[in-house]
Write a protein that holds these residues in place. Structure first.
Motif, PDB file in Angstrom:
ATOM      1  N   ARG A  36       0.855  -1.190   0.000  1.00  0.00           N
ATOM      2  CA  ARG A  36       0.000   0.000   0.000  1.00  0.00           C
ATOM      3  C   ARG A  36       0.892   1.241   0.000  1.00  0.00           C
ATOM      4  NH1 ARG A  36      -0.737  -2.224   5.164  1.00  0.00           N
ATOM      5  NH2 ARG A  36      -0.136  -0.872   6.929  1.00  0.00           N
ATOM      6  N   ASP A  37       0.300   2.394  -0.164  1.00  0.00           N
ATOM      7  CA  ASP A  37       1.072   3.641  -0.181  1.00  0.00           C
ATOM      8  C   ASP A  37       1.913   3.773   1.082  1.00  0.00           C
ATOM      9  OD1 ASP A  37      -0.167   4.235  -2.552  1.00  0.00           O
ATOM     10  OD2 ASP A  37      -1.306   5.952  -1.811  1.00  0.00           O
ATOM     11  N   GLY A  38       3.192   4.101   0.895  1.00  0.00           N
ATOM     12  CA  GLY A  38       4.052   4.381   2.037  1.00  0.00           C
ATOM     13  C   GLY A  38       4.565   3.166   2.767  1.00  0.00           C
ATOM     14  N   VAL A  39       4.316   1.966   2.242  1.00  0.00           N
ATOM     15  CA  VAL A  39       4.730   0.734   2.919  1.00  0.00           C
ATOM     16  C   VAL A  39       5.477  -0.160   1.930  1.00  0.00           C
ATOM     17  CG1 VAL A  39       3.976  -1.326   4.179  1.00  0.00           C
ATOM     18  CG2 VAL A  39       2.759   0.850   4.486  1.00  0.00           C
ATOM     19  N   ALA A  40       6.664  -0.600   2.332  1.00  0.00           N
ATOM     20  CA  ALA A  40       7.462  -1.498   1.494  1.00  0.00           C
ATOM     21  C   ALA A  40       7.135  -2.949   1.814  1.00  0.00           C
ATOM     22  CB  ALA A  40       8.954  -1.237   1.716  1.00  0.00           C
ATOM     23  N   PRO A  41       7.337  -3.847   0.863  1.00  0.00           N
ATOM     24  CA  PRO A  41       7.093  -5.272   1.142  1.00  0.00           C
ATOM     25  C   PRO A  41       8.126  -5.829   2.116  1.00  0.00           C
ATOM     26  CG  PRO A  41       8.100  -5.005  -1.010  1.00  0.00           C
ATOM     27  CD  PRO A  41       7.786  -3.617  -0.514  1.00  0.00           C
ATOM     28  N   GLU A  42       7.817  -6.947   2.719  1.00  0.00           N
ATOM     29  CA  GLU A  42       8.746  -7.611   3.627  1.00  0.00           C
ATOM     30  C   GLU A  42      10.054  -7.929   2.896  1.00  0.00           C
ATOM     31  OE1 GLU A  42       8.581  -8.447   6.877  1.00  0.00           O
ATOM     32  OE2 GLU A  42       6.654  -7.384   7.059  1.00  0.00           O
ATOM     33  N   GLY A  43      11.172  -7.756   3.595  1.00  0.00           N
ATOM     34  CA  GLY A  43      12.466  -8.093   3.024  1.00  0.00           C
ATOM     35  C   GLY A  43      13.009  -7.074   2.050  1.00  0.00           C
ATOM     36  N   TYR A  44      12.435  -5.851   2.013  1.00  0.00           N
ATOM     37  CA  TYR A  44      12.903  -4.813   1.098  1.00  0.00           C
ATOM     38  C   TYR A  44      14.408  -4.565   1.275  1.00  0.00           C
ATOM     39  CZ  TYR A  44      12.799  -1.985   5.308  1.00  0.00           C
ATOM     40  OH  TYR A  44      13.010  -1.513   6.585  1.00  0.00           O
ATOM     41  N   HIS A  45      15.025  -4.112   0.199  1.00  0.00           N
ATOM     42  CA  HIS A  45      16.438  -3.729   0.240  1.00  0.00           C
ATOM     43  C   HIS A  45      16.534  -2.235   0.534  1.00  0.00           C
ATOM     44  CE1 HIS A  45      20.649  -3.220  -0.833  1.00  0.00           C
ATOM     45  NE2 HIS A  45      20.284  -2.222  -1.619  1.00  0.00           N
ATOM     46  N   ALA A  46      17.326  -1.851   1.548  1.00  0.00           N
ATOM     47  CA  ALA A  46      17.541  -0.443   1.885  1.00  0.00           C
ATOM     48  C   ALA A  46      18.825   0.049   1.223  1.00  0.00           C
ATOM     49  CB  ALA A  46      17.630  -0.264   3.400  1.00  0.00           C
ATOM     50  N   ALA A  92       1.378   2.210  -3.766  1.00  0.00           N
ATOM     51  CA  ALA A  92       0.898   0.828  -3.751  1.00  0.00           C
ATOM     52  C   ALA A  92       1.079   0.183  -5.120  1.00  0.00           C
ATOM     53  CB  ALA A  92      -0.573   0.787  -3.344  1.00  0.00           C
ATOM     54  N   GLY A  93       1.606  -1.036  -5.130  1.00  0.00           N
ATOM     55  CA  GLY A  93       1.776  -1.781  -6.361  1.00  0.00           C
ATOM     56  C   GLY A  93       3.093  -1.561  -7.065  1.00  0.00           C
ATOM     57  N   GLU A  94       3.868  -0.567  -6.659  1.00  0.00           N
ATOM     58  CA  GLU A  94       5.156  -0.334  -7.322  1.00  0.00           C
ATOM     59  C   GLU A  94       6.102  -1.494  -7.054  1.00  0.00           C
ATOM     60  OE1 GLU A  94       6.438   4.073  -8.127  1.00  0.00           O
ATOM     61  OE2 GLU A  94       6.278   3.792  -5.962  1.00  0.00           O
ATOM     62  N   PRO A  95       6.900  -1.893  -8.074  1.00  0.00           N
ATOM     63  CA  PRO A  95       7.834  -3.010  -7.893  1.00  0.00           C
ATOM     64  C   PRO A  95       9.061  -2.588  -7.080  1.00  0.00           C
ATOM     65  CG  PRO A  95       7.966  -2.156 -10.130  1.00  0.00           C
ATOM     66  CD  PRO A  95       6.858  -1.406  -9.457  1.00  0.00           C
ATOM     67  N   VAL A  96       9.225  -3.197  -5.919  1.00  0.00           N
ATOM     68  CA  VAL A  96      10.289  -2.854  -4.975  1.00  0.00           C
ATOM     69  C   VAL A  96      11.283  -4.008  -4.927  1.00  0.00           C
ATOM     70  CG1 VAL A  96      10.815  -2.339  -2.554  1.00  0.00           C
ATOM     71  CG2 VAL A  96       8.716  -1.440  -3.602  1.00  0.00           C
ATOM     72  N   VAL A  97      12.579  -3.689  -4.939  1.00  0.00           N
ATOM     73  CA  VAL A  97      13.617  -4.710  -4.838  1.00  0.00           C
ATOM     74  C   VAL A  97      13.649  -5.268  -3.428  1.00  0.00           C
ATOM     75  CG1 VAL A  97      16.091  -5.190  -4.987  1.00  0.00           C
ATOM     76  CG2 VAL A  97      15.022  -3.640  -6.645  1.00  0.00           C
ATOM     77  N   VAL A  98      13.664  -6.587  -3.310  1.00  0.00           N
ATOM     78  CA  VAL A  98      13.803  -7.230  -2.005  1.00  0.00           C
ATOM     79  C   VAL A  98      15.091  -8.058  -2.001  1.00  0.00           C
ATOM     80  CG1 VAL A  98      11.327  -7.271  -1.552  1.00  0.00           C
ATOM     81  CG2 VAL A  98      12.404  -9.226  -2.680  1.00  0.00           C
ATOM     82  N   GLU A 112      11.937   7.379  -1.017  1.00  0.00           N
ATOM     83  CA  GLU A 112      11.627   7.435   0.404  1.00  0.00           C
ATOM     84  C   GLU A 112      10.348   6.637   0.680  1.00  0.00           C
ATOM     85  OE1 GLU A 112      12.082  10.026  -1.573  1.00  0.00           O
ATOM     86  OE2 GLU A 112      13.491  11.476  -0.685  1.00  0.00           O
ATOM     87  N   PHE A 113      10.271   6.025   1.830  1.00  0.00           N
ATOM     88  CA  PHE A 113       9.101   5.215   2.168  1.00  0.00           C
ATOM     89  C   PHE A 113       7.809   6.022   2.000  1.00  0.00           C
ATOM     90  CE2 PHE A 113      12.475   2.800   4.015  1.00  0.00           C
ATOM     91  CZ  PHE A 113      12.039   1.488   4.090  1.00  0.00           C
ATOM     92  N   ARG A 114       7.847   7.286   2.420  1.00  0.00           N
ATOM     93  CA  ARG A 114       6.625   8.103   2.384  1.00  0.00           C
ATOM     94  C   ARG A 114       6.167   8.383   0.953  1.00  0.00           C
ATOM     95  NH1 ARG A 114       8.353  13.533   1.592  1.00  0.00           N
ATOM     96  NH2 ARG A 114      10.606  13.748   1.857  1.00  0.00           N
ATOM     97  N   ASN A 115       7.065   8.223  -0.029  1.00  0.00           N
ATOM     98  CA  ASN A 115       6.713   8.484  -1.429  1.00  0.00           C
ATOM     99  C   ASN A 115       6.425   7.211  -2.231  1.00  0.00           C
ATOM    100  OD1 ASN A 115       7.002  11.296  -1.175  1.00  0.00           O
ATOM    101  ND2 ASN A 115       9.212  11.176  -1.488  1.00  0.00           N
ATOM    102  N   LEU A 116       6.427   6.071  -1.564  1.00  0.00           N
ATOM    103  CA  LEU A 116       6.167   4.800  -2.222  1.00  0.00           C
ATOM    104  C   LEU A 116       4.670   4.653  -2.513  1.00  0.00           C
ATOM    105  CD1 LEU A 116       7.761   2.265  -3.041  1.00  0.00           C
ATOM    106  CD2 LEU A 116       7.251   1.323  -0.776  1.00  0.00           C
TER     107      LEU A 116
END
Length: 362
Positions: free
Chosen positions: A31-41, A84-90, A78-82
Motif C-alpha cells: 500500500r502507499d508508504g509501505v514497502a514489502p517484507e524483506g525490502y532492500h535499503a 501501492a503496487g510499485e515493484p520494490v527490490v527485495v 523514500e518510504f513516504r513516497n512509495l
C-alpha cells in the motif's frame, strides 16, 4: 596544484561470480508508504541491480530508501513516497548473489596498505588541516566551472562581520550554487544587514545595543510586512550580507524551520517533509557539499547525500565536508552512516575567511 577528478572504476560484471546470479526479486508495495517484507535499503554507495539480465545503476540515490523500478530505471524512493503496487527490490545481501551489488570501492585508487599502527589517524582539533584547505581551494575552483556547490550554514556563520563578508564574497564569486539553512541563519544575517547587529550585538564589536533583544524580531516583522526576503532586500533595507548576495545573484536558498523558530521568515518551510523535498532538489544536483555549524541541518543533508553522482553519463564522487568547532558534531554525521564525509574541527568563522581568501587569491 591543479584538481583532477578521480576515475571511477565500475564493477566488472563479466567476472565468473556474477555470471550465474539471478535477477533481483521485485515485489509490489502492499500500500502507499509501505514497502514489502524483506525490502532492500539503499546506502550512500553506487548500487547495481540485475533487472532483465542487465545490471542497472541507481543513478540518483540516498541512503535508507527503497529501490523501485520506475520507467525502466532504478529509483531510490523514500518510504513516504512509495505507491501501492510499485515493484520494490527485495533482498538483504549486497555481494551480487541476489542480483544486488553495492560497489563501495569505486573511487579507491590502487596502492599499498598503510601501517597497522600509526598515531593521529582520527580527525580532531589537533589534526593538521593545511592540506585540507589547499584541497578545498582547488576543488572549489574546479567545481565553479564543472559542478554544483551546496553550502549548509548555521547561525554562527552570520554572527561575525568578517565571516559574513567573506561568505558574501564567495556568493558573488560564483562559489555558491545553493544555500541551505534554518530560520536563524537567515534572520540574523538580515538583521546584520538591516540593523548592523546579530541577536542585538554589533556584528563587529559584539557590544550589546539598547533594546537589542528586539532587533531580530523587528527584522522578522519588517520582512513579513513586505511579504518575502527578496522584497526586503530589493527595498534597500538590507545593504549587504549572505541573503543579500543570494537574492542579487539569483542563488537559490532553502530554509527549513524547527519548533523553536521565531517569526519565521516567509520562505521558511514549516512542514518538514516539504522542506526535505526542497533540500533534496538541491542535493540531487550537488557535487560538493560543505556544512558548517549546524548539527541538525548537517545530519539531515548528509543522510540524503550519496557518495557519487552521475553527470553526463559518467560516475563521479560527491565531496562532502562537515566543519564545526565541536568534535562531537562532526563525528555524529559519520556515526549516522555518512562514511564519505571529510571532517574539519575548527571555528567556522575562521574557516569561511580562510576559504574566501584561498579561492579568491590571485
Amino acid at each position: 596544484m591543479s584538481f583532477i577528478l578521480p576515475e571511477y572504476r565500475a564493477p566488472d560484471f563479466s567476472q565468473a561470480r556474477f555470471q550465474t546470479v539471478p535477477d533481483a526479486i521485485l515485489r509490489p508495495a502492499p500500500r502507499d508508504g509501505v514497502a514489502p517484507e524483506g525490502y532492500h535499503a539503499t546506502t550512500i554507495f553506487p548500487e547495481y541491480f540485475k533487472i532483465g539480465g542487465r545490471w542497472l545503476l541507481a543513478e540518483e540515490s540516498r541512503m535508507d530508501c527503497v529501490a523501485v523500478l520506475r520507467g525502466g530505471a532504478v529509483a531510490a524512493v523514500e518510504f513516504r513516497n512509495l505507491k501501492a503496487g510499485e515493484p520494490v527490490v527485495v533482498g538483504r545481501t549486497e555481494d551480487g548473489s541476489e542480483g544486488i551489488y553495492v560497489h563501495a570501492a569505486g573511487f579507491e585508487q590502487p596502492g599499498g596498505e598503510g601501517e597497522t599502527f600509526a598515531f593521529r589517524q582520527g580527525r580532531s582539533r589537533e589534526t593538521a588541516y593545511s592540506m585540507d584547505y589547499d584541497s578545498i581551494y582547488e576543488l572549489l575552483r574546479y567545481e565553479k566551472e564543472h559542478g554544483y556547490i551546496v553550502w549548509v550554514l548555521g547561525p554562527a556563520c552570520a554572527f561575525d562581520a568578517d565571516a559574513r563578508s567573506a561568505f558574501a564574497a564567495l556568493v558573488r564569486g560564483g562559489y555558491v550554487n545553493a544555500l541551505m539553512a534554518g530560520n536563524a541563519l537567515a534572520t540574523h544575517d538580515l538583521e546584520a544587514g538591516y540593523l548592523r547587529t546579530a541577536l542585538g550585538q554589533d556584528i563587529y564589536t559584539q557590544k550589546s545595543q539598547l533594546n537589542g533583544h528586539y532587533n531580530h524580531i523587528d527584522t522578522l516583522n519588517a520582512v513579513r510586512a513586505l511579504g518575502s526576503t527578496a522584497a526586503f532586500v530589493n527595498s534597500g533595507n538590507v545593504k549587504d550580507g549572505i541573503l543579500y548576495e543570494c537574492v542579487k545573484n539569483q542563488v537559490p536558498y532553502v530554509l527549513v524551520g524547527s519548533v523553536r523558530d521565531d517569526g519565521p521568515l516567509p520562505e521558511v518551510y514549516g512542514n518538514v517533509y516539504e522542506g526535505q523535498n526542497a533540500m533534496r532538489e538541491q542535493v540531487k544536483r550537488a557535487t560538493t557539499v560543505i556544512c558548517m555549524a549546524s548539527t541538525l541541518h548537517t545530519v539531515a543533508t548528509g543522510n540524503m547525500t550519496p557518495s557519487y553522482r552521475v553527470v553526463d553519463g559518467a560516475v563521479r564522487p560527491v565531496y562532502f565536508y562537515s566543519v564545526d568547532i565541536s568534535e562531537f558534531a562532526v563525528n555524529k554525521l559519520r556515526d549516522r552512516g555518512s562514511l564519505s564525509v571529510r571532517t574539519i574541527v575548527t571555528n567556522v568563522q575562521d574557516f569561511i575567511v580562510n576559504v574566501q581568501k584561498g579561492v579568491l587569491a590571485k
